[in-house]
Enzyme design. Structure first.
Site, PDB file in Angstrom:
ATOM      1  N   HIS A 163      31.952  40.058  25.837  1.00 35.30           N
ATOM      2  CA  HIS A 163      32.503  40.922  24.783  1.00 35.30           C
ATOM      3  C   HIS A 163      32.343  42.395  25.162  1.00 35.30           C
ATOM      4  O   HIS A 163      31.327  43.009  24.820  1.00 35.30           O
ATOM      5  CB  HIS A 163      31.759  40.688  23.466  1.00 35.30           C
ATOM      6  N   GLU A 202      33.696  44.889  23.855  1.00 35.35           N
ATOM      7  CA  GLU A 202      33.751  45.754  22.662  1.00 35.35           C
ATOM      8  C   GLU A 202      32.368  46.178  22.171  1.00 35.35           C
ATOM      9  O   GLU A 202      32.217  47.257  21.597  1.00 35.35           O
ATOM     10  CB  GLU A 202      34.541  45.072  21.531  1.00 35.35           C
ATOM     11  N   CYS A 223      36.609  36.418  25.285  1.00 31.55           N
ATOM     12  CA  CYS A 223      35.861  35.195  24.995  1.00 31.55           C
ATOM     13  C   CYS A 223      36.826  34.039  24.702  1.00 31.55           C
ATOM     14  O   CYS A 223      37.453  33.531  25.622  1.00 31.55           O
ATOM     15  CB  CYS A 223      34.859  35.448  23.877  1.00 31.55           C
TER      16      CYS A 223
HETATM   17  N1  GLN Z   1      34.176  29.315  20.820  1.00 30.87           N
HETATM   18  C1  GLN Z   1      34.072  29.769  22.178  1.00 30.87           C
HETATM   19  C2  GLN Z   1      32.753  29.372  22.809  1.00 30.87           C
HETATM   20  O1  GLN Z   1      31.800  29.083  22.117  1.00 30.87           O
HETATM   21  C3  GLN Z   1      34.293  31.260  22.272  1.00 30.87           C
HETATM   22  C4  GLN Z   1      33.268  32.071  21.547  1.00 30.87           C
HETATM   23  C5  GLN Z   1      33.689  33.498  21.288  1.00 30.87           C
HETATM   24  O2  GLN Z   1      34.877  33.822  21.304  1.00 30.87           O
HETATM   25  N2  GLN Z   1      32.744  34.364  21.002  1.00 30.87           N
HETATM   26  O3  GLN Z   1      32.645  29.337  24.003  1.00 30.87           O
END
Ligand code: GLN
Length: 537
Positions: free
Chosen positions: A510, A512, A384
Site C-alpha cells: 500500500h 498510499e 493490493c
Molecule cells: N484480500 C486480499 C488479500 O488478503 C487483498 C488485501 C488488500 O487489498 N489489502 O490478500
C-alpha cells in the site's frame, strides 16, 4: 529545551466528526515548526483490540504503520501532516487496555486484589499515554481521546486524563476541548449552549478544559468568545475558532491565525516563536493553484464512503500538488461494472486505480476494468487486491487460463494465480494476523518502479493474506507481465508491470500509507504524471 515531557489531551464535545484528528495534527504541525519534537496518539473507546477487523462501513479506512499496527485513520493524518512515522504505541483501544489488564490478572500480577476500572484500567491507560513520552524521542505528546465527552465508554479515559493532569503538575499538561458552535439559520444566530453543556459534562468528571476549539460555519464575534470564556472558565485568548475550511490542509494556518500554538506553549511554560512551515505552505499554494487537470477513476466497492479510501485520496492530493495539476477523482462502484457499460464508465478517464479490498463482492467488475485499461492503454495503478485482479485478468485474457482466480474468491480454483501465502495456511484467528507492516522489496532497474523510486531496495507497508503465485511467474513473464519487485528473502512478487503498455503497475503493498505533504509518494506522483501525458494525447 526543557527535558520534561509535556502532554496535551484533546477531547471532543457536542458531536462526533468534528475533526479532532485534524486539529491535533494541525497543532502538532505548528509546534513542530518551532522546533519541538511532537507525536500524536489516539485512544479509541471501542472494544475491538484494533480496527483491523472492522468493516470500512463501520470505521473508514484501516491505516497501517511501519511496525505493522492496524490503526485508526487519524494516524494517517498525523503522518501526512508531520512526516514522522507512528507506531503500535500511537493507537490504543479499550479492547487492548482490557486485554493487557486481563492477561496480567491471569498471570497473578495483581496479588489477590480485586481488579477494577479504577485504578487498574485507568492505570493501564495512563501507562500507555506515558509510554510515548518515555521514549525520549519527543518533547510533546498529544493524546486524542476518541468519542464524545459524556459517552459511557469514554469515562475511564476522561478519568485517566483527570489523574494525569494531577500527577503531571500544572505546567506539564493541558486539555483542549473541541466543540461545535452551531448556527441556527431561523434565528440567524450562533449558539454557545451546547459548548457550555459539554464543558460542564467534562467538569463533572473533574476535568477543566484549558482551551476551547470551536468548530463553526461563521466567524465567532468577540462578544460570543467573551461569553464562552466566561461560562466555561477559560481565558478569552483560549477560545479558538475553527471555521469550516475548503481543505484540511488550510487548518494549520487557520490555527496559527487564531494563535492556538501560542496559547498552548504559554500554558505549558514553553518558548514560542514564529513557526517555520514553509514546505507546508509551498504545498498548499501548489494544491490550490493547479495549472491543469486530470481525471482518475477510483474503482472500489466502498466508494460511497468518504473515509474508506482516505489515504489514497490524500496521496492523490500530494501527487497532484507535486505535478501542479488538480486530480479529479471519479469514484466508480466495481459491483456495477460489466462488459456492456465499461466503455461508458471508463472511456473518458486519464488514469484508473483499482483499490484494495477483501472478499468476492465487486471483483468481476474490477477485472473488467483492468481489461479495459490494459487494452486501451490507459495508465493503471492496482493496489493490493487491485494488483491481484490485474494478475487474474492477465492470466485469463492474455494467457487464456479461463478459470484463473484467487483462492480468496474460489478456494477450489484449479488455477490459483493468487494463492494464500505459505505462513497464512495455519492461521485461524482473524485479528492482527495478516502480513502487516513494512517489508523490503528489490526492484528491477529498468522498470517503471526502478525509475520511479530511484533505489535498489525499498520498504513498503503491507496488509494482506494472499499473494502472486510464483509457479505462474514464468508463464506470466513470457506473455508480457513482468515481476519488477521481489521480496529479497522470500522471492514473493510485490510489483507487476506490463512493459508493452504505457503505464501499467500493480503493487501488492500500500504505497498510499507513506505519502505525506513533505514526501509525496513517488509512485503516485509518477502515476498522475502518466495520466497527464495520456490526457494531452
Ligand atoms: N484480500 C486480499 C488479500 O488478503 C487483498 C488485501 C488488500 O487489498 N489489502 O490478500
Amino acid at each position: 529545551m526543557t527535558s520534561k515531557i509535556k502532554y496535551i489531551f484533546v477531547t471532543g464535545g457536542v458531536t462526533s466528526s468534528l475533526g479532532k484528528g485534524i486539529i491535533a495534527a494541525s497543532l502538532a504541525k505548528l509546534l513542530q515548526g518551532q522546533g519541538y519534537r511532537v507525536t500524536i496518539q489516539k485512544l479509541d473507546p471501542y472494544i475491538n483490540v484494533d480496527p483491523g477487523t472492522l468493516n470500512p462501513y463501520e470505521h473508514g479506512e484501516c491505516y497501517v504503520t511501519e511496525d505493522g499496527a492496524e490503526t485508526d485513520l487519524d494516524l494517517g493524518h498525523y503522518e501526512r501532516f508531520l512526516n514522522v512515522p507512528t507506531s503500535q504505541a500511537n493507537n490504543v483501544t479499550t479492547g487492548r487496555i482490557y486485554q493487557s489488564v486481563i492477561q496480567k490478572e491471569r498471570r497473578g500480577e495483581f496479588l489477590g486484589k480485586t481488579v477494577q476500572v479504577v485504578p487498574h484500567i485507568t492505570d493501564e491507560i495512563k501507562r500507555r499515554v506515558q509510554l510515548l513520552g518515555q521514549s525520549e524521542d519527543y518533547d510533546i505528546v498529544i493524546t486524542e481521546i476518541g468519542g464524545t465527552v459524556g459517552d459511557i465508554e469514554s469515562l475511564p479515559y476522561i478519568e485517566a486524563v483527570r489523574q494525569l493532569r494531577w500527577d503531571l503538575g500544572e505546567d506539564n499538561g493541558l486539555v483542549i476541548h473541541l466543540t461545535l458552535v452551531p448556527y441556527l439559520s431561523a434565528a440567524g444566530e450562533l449558539k454557545t449552549k451546547p459548548t457550555q453543556h459539554s464543558v460542564k459534562t467534562l467538569m463533572e468528571s473533574g476535568v477543566q478544559a484549558d482551551i476551547l476549539v470551536c468548530r463553526t460555519e461563521h466567524d465567532l464575534p468577540k462578544d460570543l468568545r467573551r461569553k464562552l470564556a466566561l461560562f466555561c472558565n477559560v481565558k478569552e485568548e483560549a477560545v479558538i475558532q475553527s471555521i469550516d475550511a475548503s481543505t484540511i490542509y488550510d487548518v494549520p494556518n487557520l490555527m496559527l491565525d487564531e494563535g492556538l500554538d501560542k496559547v498552548v506553549l504559554k500554558k505549558l511554560g514553553l518558548k514560542s516563536t514564529v513557526p517555520d512551515i514553509s514546505i507546508w505552505n509551498k504545498f498548499v499554494h501548489r494544491h490550490k493553484n493547479p495549472k491543469s487537470e486530470v481525471t482518475i477513476g477510483l474503482i472500489g466497492k466502498y466508494v460511497e464512503l468518504q473515509d474508506s479510501y482516505k489515504s489514497i485520496l490524500e496521496a492523490f492530493i500530494h501527487a497532484g500538488a507535486e505535478n501542479e495539476v488538480k486530480v479529479k477523482i471519479e469514484s466508480i462502484h466495481s459491483e456495477y461494472l460489466n462488459d456492456e457499460n465499461i466503455k461508458l464508465k471508463l472511456g473518458h478517464l486519464d488514469g484508473v486505480l483499482v483499490a484494495p479490498g477483501f472478499g468476492e463482492r465487486g471483483i468481476e467488475g474490477k477485472i473488467t476494468a483492468v481489461k479495459f485499461v490494459r487494452e486501451n492503454n490507459i495508465p493503471f495503478l492496482g493496489i493490493c487486491l487491485g494488483m491481484q485482479m490485474a494478475v487474474i485478468e492477465f492470466a485469463r485474457n492474455v494467457i487464456g487460463i479461463a478459470n484463473a482466480n484467487s483462492k480468496e474468491m474460489d478456494a477450489d480454483t484449479p488455477n490459483p494465480v493468487i494463492d494464500l501465502m505459505e505462513e497464512q495456511k495455519t492461521i485461524t484467528e482473524k485479528g492482527g494476523t495478516m502480513r502487516l507492516g513494512a517489508w523490503s522489496c528489490e526492484l528491477t532497474q529498468d522498470s517503471i518502479a526502478g525509475k520511479v523510486y530511484k533505489e535498489d531496495v525499498i520498504k513498503e507497508r503491507h496488509r494482506h493474506r494472499y499473494e502472486f503465485n510464483s509457479n505462474y511467474k514464468p508463464q506470466m513473464e513470457a506473455a508480457g507481465m513482468l515481476a519488477t519487485g521481489l521480496n529479497p528473502d522470500t522471492g514473493l512478487v510485490e510489483i507487476v508491470e506490463i512493459p508493452s503498455h504505457p503505464w501499467f503497475v500493480g503493487v501488492q503493498y500500500h504505497p498510499e500509507y507513506k505519502s505525506t505533504v513533505a514526501n509525496p509518494h513517488p509512485l503516485f506522483v509518477a502515476f498522475v504524471k502518466a495520466a497527464l501525458s495520456n490526457r494531452k494525447k
